[in-house]
Design an enzyme around this catalytic site. Structure first.
Site, PDB file in Angstrom:
ATOM      1  N   GLY A  56       0.860  -1.180   0.000  1.00  0.00           N
ATOM      2  CA  GLY A  56       0.000   0.000   0.000  1.00  0.00           C
ATOM      3  C   GLY A  56       0.894   1.226   0.000  1.00  0.00           C
ATOM      4  O   GLY A  56       2.088   1.124   0.291  1.00  0.00           O
ATOM      5  N   CYS A  83       5.637  -5.686   1.810  1.00  0.00           N
ATOM      6  CA  CYS A  83       5.900  -4.248   1.712  1.00  0.00           C
ATOM      7  C   CYS A  83       5.167  -3.487   2.830  1.00  0.00           C
ATOM      8  O   CYS A  83       5.467  -3.686   3.993  1.00  0.00           O
ATOM      9  CB  CYS A  83       5.538  -3.753   0.313  1.00  0.00           C
ATOM     10  SG  CYS A  83       6.275  -2.156  -0.043  1.00  0.00           S
ATOM     11  N   TYR A  84       4.171  -2.664   2.511  1.00  0.00           N
ATOM     12  CA  TYR A  84       3.439  -1.962   3.572  1.00  0.00           C
ATOM     13  C   TYR A  84       2.899  -2.967   4.593  1.00  0.00           C
ATOM     14  O   TYR A  84       2.891  -2.715   5.798  1.00  0.00           O
ATOM     15  CB  TYR A  84       2.275  -1.155   2.981  1.00  0.00           C
ATOM     16  CG  TYR A  84       1.400  -0.513   4.034  1.00  0.00           C
ATOM     17  CD1 TYR A  84       1.764   0.696   4.627  1.00  0.00           C
ATOM     18  CD2 TYR A  84       0.217  -1.131   4.457  1.00  0.00           C
ATOM     19  CE1 TYR A  84       0.975   1.272   5.616  1.00  0.00           C
ATOM     20  CE2 TYR A  84      -0.578  -0.558   5.439  1.00  0.00           C
ATOM     21  CZ  TYR A  84      -0.190   0.640   6.011  1.00  0.00           C
ATOM     22  OH  TYR A  84      -0.969   1.203   6.992  1.00  0.00           O
ATOM     23  N   HIS A 170       8.510  -7.515  -3.340  1.00  0.00           N
ATOM     24  CA  HIS A 170       7.261  -8.086  -3.864  1.00  0.00           C
ATOM     25  C   HIS A 170       7.510  -9.450  -4.526  1.00  0.00           C
ATOM     26  O   HIS A 170       8.014  -9.495  -5.646  1.00  0.00           O
ATOM     27  CB  HIS A 170       6.642  -7.133  -4.885  1.00  0.00           C
ATOM     28  CG  HIS A 170       6.090  -5.899  -4.260  1.00  0.00           C
ATOM     29  ND1 HIS A 170       4.801  -5.823  -3.792  1.00  0.00           N
ATOM     30  CD2 HIS A 170       6.666  -4.708  -3.973  1.00  0.00           C
ATOM     31  CE1 HIS A 170       4.600  -4.621  -3.267  1.00  0.00           C
ATOM     32  NE2 HIS A 170       5.720  -3.925  -3.354  1.00  0.00           N
ATOM     33  N   GLU A 172       5.302 -11.365  -5.758  1.00  0.00           N
ATOM     34  CA  GLU A 172       4.262 -11.644  -6.752  1.00  0.00           C
ATOM     35  C   GLU A 172       4.582 -11.126  -8.150  1.00  0.00           C
ATOM     36  O   GLU A 172       3.942 -11.520  -9.118  1.00  0.00           O
ATOM     37  CB  GLU A 172       2.910 -11.080  -6.272  1.00  0.00           C
ATOM     38  CG  GLU A 172       2.787  -9.563  -6.245  1.00  0.00           C
ATOM     39  CD  GLU A 172       3.363  -8.891  -4.997  1.00  0.00           C
ATOM     40  OE1 GLU A 172       4.173  -9.532  -4.294  1.00  0.00           O
ATOM     41  OE2 GLU A 172       3.038  -7.725  -4.739  1.00  0.00           O
ATOM     42  N   ASP A 229     -18.000 -14.921 -21.080  1.00  0.00           N
ATOM     43  CA  ASP A 229     -18.477 -14.981 -19.701  1.00  0.00           C
ATOM     44  C   ASP A 229     -19.894 -15.549 -19.599  1.00  0.00           C
ATOM     45  O   ASP A 229     -20.150 -16.446 -18.791  1.00  0.00           O
ATOM     46  CB  ASP A 229     -18.407 -13.591 -19.049  1.00  0.00           C
ATOM     47  CG  ASP A 229     -17.025 -12.979 -19.192  1.00  0.00           C
ATOM     48  OD1 ASP A 229     -16.075 -13.753 -19.431  1.00  0.00           O
ATOM     49  OD2 ASP A 229     -16.894 -11.753 -19.075  1.00  0.00           O
ATOM     50  N   LYS A 368     -10.464 -13.825 -15.471  1.00  0.00           N
ATOM     51  CA  LYS A 368     -10.788 -14.176 -16.856  1.00  0.00           C
ATOM     52  C   LYS A 368     -10.109 -15.468 -17.337  1.00  0.00           C
ATOM     53  O   LYS A 368     -10.731 -16.319 -17.970  1.00  0.00           O
ATOM     54  CB  LYS A 368     -10.366 -13.017 -17.766  1.00  0.00           C
ATOM     55  CG  LYS A 368     -10.836 -13.146 -19.186  1.00  0.00           C
ATOM     56  CD  LYS A 368     -12.212 -12.572 -19.314  1.00  0.00           C
ATOM     57  CE  LYS A 368     -12.708 -12.521 -20.731  1.00  0.00           C
ATOM     58  NZ  LYS A 368     -14.018 -11.859 -20.791  1.00  0.00           N
TER      59      LYS A 368
END
Ligand code: XMP
Length: 512
Positions: A56, A83-84, A170, A172, A229, A368
């Protein structure tokens, strides 16, 4: 959604929060994103088996900074702060966070100080993606430093007894090459998860859930558009309740070439669904006669679409639910992530109150790419599963100015040639959307020995992640040449072809 192994990512406003959830799911553990200020009771109700605090942009020592309920630390589940999220954990548990002397952004060399569990198998020196100004300068009691960098004494920390971990970088993002290994270590070594979340299991569990939540006589309606979808949502609900699902396909006459046939053949014949196809092309074209303003065209198409759908749904008699192909990113954005898959008597946008339809949104926890996997799992053809997004108003926003039956026919032919060539070149899946536009420009040309005065076709091809921004796609010149000669040779109404090289912003993807 209930899952035996579930990671909850608490969102503190980080730009990579969705990415964390996707990475966890790629490792076959179910993961949901919830807002950081969710109440203790609501969080407990989701039964998380591990928490991740996201990054954040705030500083933990500023007033009004996002903080979660301190009782989250008493849930007795593993927690990883990123992180944050790590700085918050340090501040909450008695450590110290300060503005760093050196702020770190981008790829940073890190050094493993302890490779017992979270960093097991990670190289002694590795690259982590940093994006922070503040840093932890003193770890809380019971924590150890497990990685550092030249500028950060605490690049990662661990309290093994309570299974609390913090990463200043990070894991990710792809710029942390060993990030996947670190996340795997968290899920396998620390949380002891087996990783059994697969699309096959998702299909099984959501089919069972839909069956369980509906009364054995209740009937359900679904609007099929030909898009991915709604197609996957319908196939899933059909698997659960068979003939009690009625699909309505409104053909507004502004579909791509062959779209109606593909829907009829897949859903009507292969899946043998209860399918009502409404041929309303003439009605739409009549309403659009003489209309040139883009917004007016959109409104006419949108409103009449709902009217036709309503008219058909009314004929069906007693219907309790409407299926919608809502996806997880929409749910996260609207802040309603905790709602169940089936909501009772929701006031469905656009439909009359007296229909009192509930909503079934079986894909509302999926991204998706997961929806596409579910579609394949359910046996939908690749052509439907990988189809590019298509706007609700269809070719109506790709024909500039007045829409007529003749222009629709020309554009359908042109678009079909474009798609065929892009697929033949093996580029279809790499591109977010590629399509032909009829800008309503007539120009002078010469074919054979004859002067022509005919239409121009514009080609639009873009890459994008979510349609919000887009880059024009650099198609090879030879391919452009092939498309050009096919368009002007095969379609008499066309004598010119141009390529749109505008990104979004400043252009939009559609032309109207
Ligand atoms: P724009 O043109 O705004 O499009 O850059 C962004 C994405 O949204 C699609 N789009 C629509 N989808 N109904 C839809 O369902 C609409 O009215 C509509 N208008 C645009 C567009 O195709 C692109 O993917």
């Amino acid at each position: 959604m209930k899952a035996a192994e579930k990671v909850v990512v608490l969102d503190f406003g980080g730009q990579y929060t969705q990415l964390i959830a996707r990475r966890v799911r790629e490792l076959k553990v179910y993961c949901e994103i919830l807002p950081y200020n969710i109440s203790y009771e609501d969080l407990c109700a989701t039964e998380p088996s591990a928490l991740i605090f996201s990054g954040g942009s705030a500083s933990v020592y500023e007033p009004g900074t996002p903080r979660c309920d301190p009782r989250f630390y008493e849930l007795n589940v593993p927690i990883m702060g990123i992180c944050y999220g790590m700085q918050l954990m340090a501040a909450d548990l008695g450590g110290e966070v300060k503005i760093g002397k050196h702020q770190e952004y981008g790829k940073t060399n890190l050094f493993v100080a302890d490779d017992q569990d979270l960093l097991a198998g990670v190289s002694k020196e590795f690259v982590g993606w940093m994006s922070h100004g503040d840093q932890v300068v003193a770890v809380p009691p019971q924590f150890n430093v497990i990685a550092r960098s030249n500028n950060t004494a605490v690049a990662a920390m661990a309290d093994r007894a309570r299974k609390y971990f913090g990463l200043q970088f990070h894991p990710e993002v792809i710029h942390t090459p060993q990030g996947k290994l670190i996340l795997t270590n968290f899920l396998q070594n620390i949380c002891a998860f087996s990783g059994d979340w697969t699309m096959e299991n998702f299909v099984e569990s959501s089919t069972a859930e839909i069956k369980r939540m509906l009364d054995s006589r209740e009937r359900v309606v679904c609007g099929l558009s030909g898009g991915v979808d709604s197609a996957v949502a319908a196939a899933l609900v059909h698997r659960a309740i068979g003939d009690r699902l009625v699909c309505i396909f409104v053909d507004h006459g502004l579909m791509r070439k062959g779209e109606k046939e593909a829907v009829m053949s897949t859903f009507g014949r292969e899946f043998n669904m209860n399918l009502v196809a409404v041929d309303a092309g003439h009605e739409f074209l009549t309403l659009l006669r003489g209309v040139t303003d883009p917004e007016a065209k959109r409104k006419i198409i949108g409103n009449h679409f709902i009217r036709v759908f309503e008219r058909e749904a009314d004929k069906l008699g007693d219907i309790s639910y409407l299926v919608q192909g809502t996806l997880y990113p929409d749910v996260i954005e609207s802040g309603t992530a905790t709602a169940a898959v089936i909501k009772s008597h929701h006031n469905v946008g656009g439909l009359p109150d007296d229909m009192r339809l509930g909503l079934i949104e079986p894909l509302k926890f999926l991204f998706k790419d997961e929806v596409r996997q579910v579609g394949l799992e359910l046996g939908l053809p690749e052509e439907i599963v990988w189809r590019h997004p298509f706007p609700g108003p269809g070719l109506g926003v790709r024909i500039l100015g007045e829409v007529t039956a003749e222009k629709v026919a020309v554009l359908q032919e042109a678009d079909a040639i474009v798609i065929e060539e892009i697929k033949a070149a093996g580029l279809y899946r790499e591109i977010w959307q590629v399509f032909a536009v009829l800008p309503n420009i007539l120009s002078v040309g010469v074919k054979g020995d004859r002067r022509t005065y005919a239409h121009t076709i514009v080609l639009r091809a873009v890459t994008s992640h979510d349609g919000m921004t887009a880059d024009w796609y650099p198609l090879p010149y030879e391919l452009l040449g092939r498309i050009s000669s096919r368009l002007v040779n095969e379609i008499p109404e066309i004598n010119r072809f141009v390529y749109d090289v505008t990104s979004k912003p400043p252009g939009t993807i559609e032309w109207e």
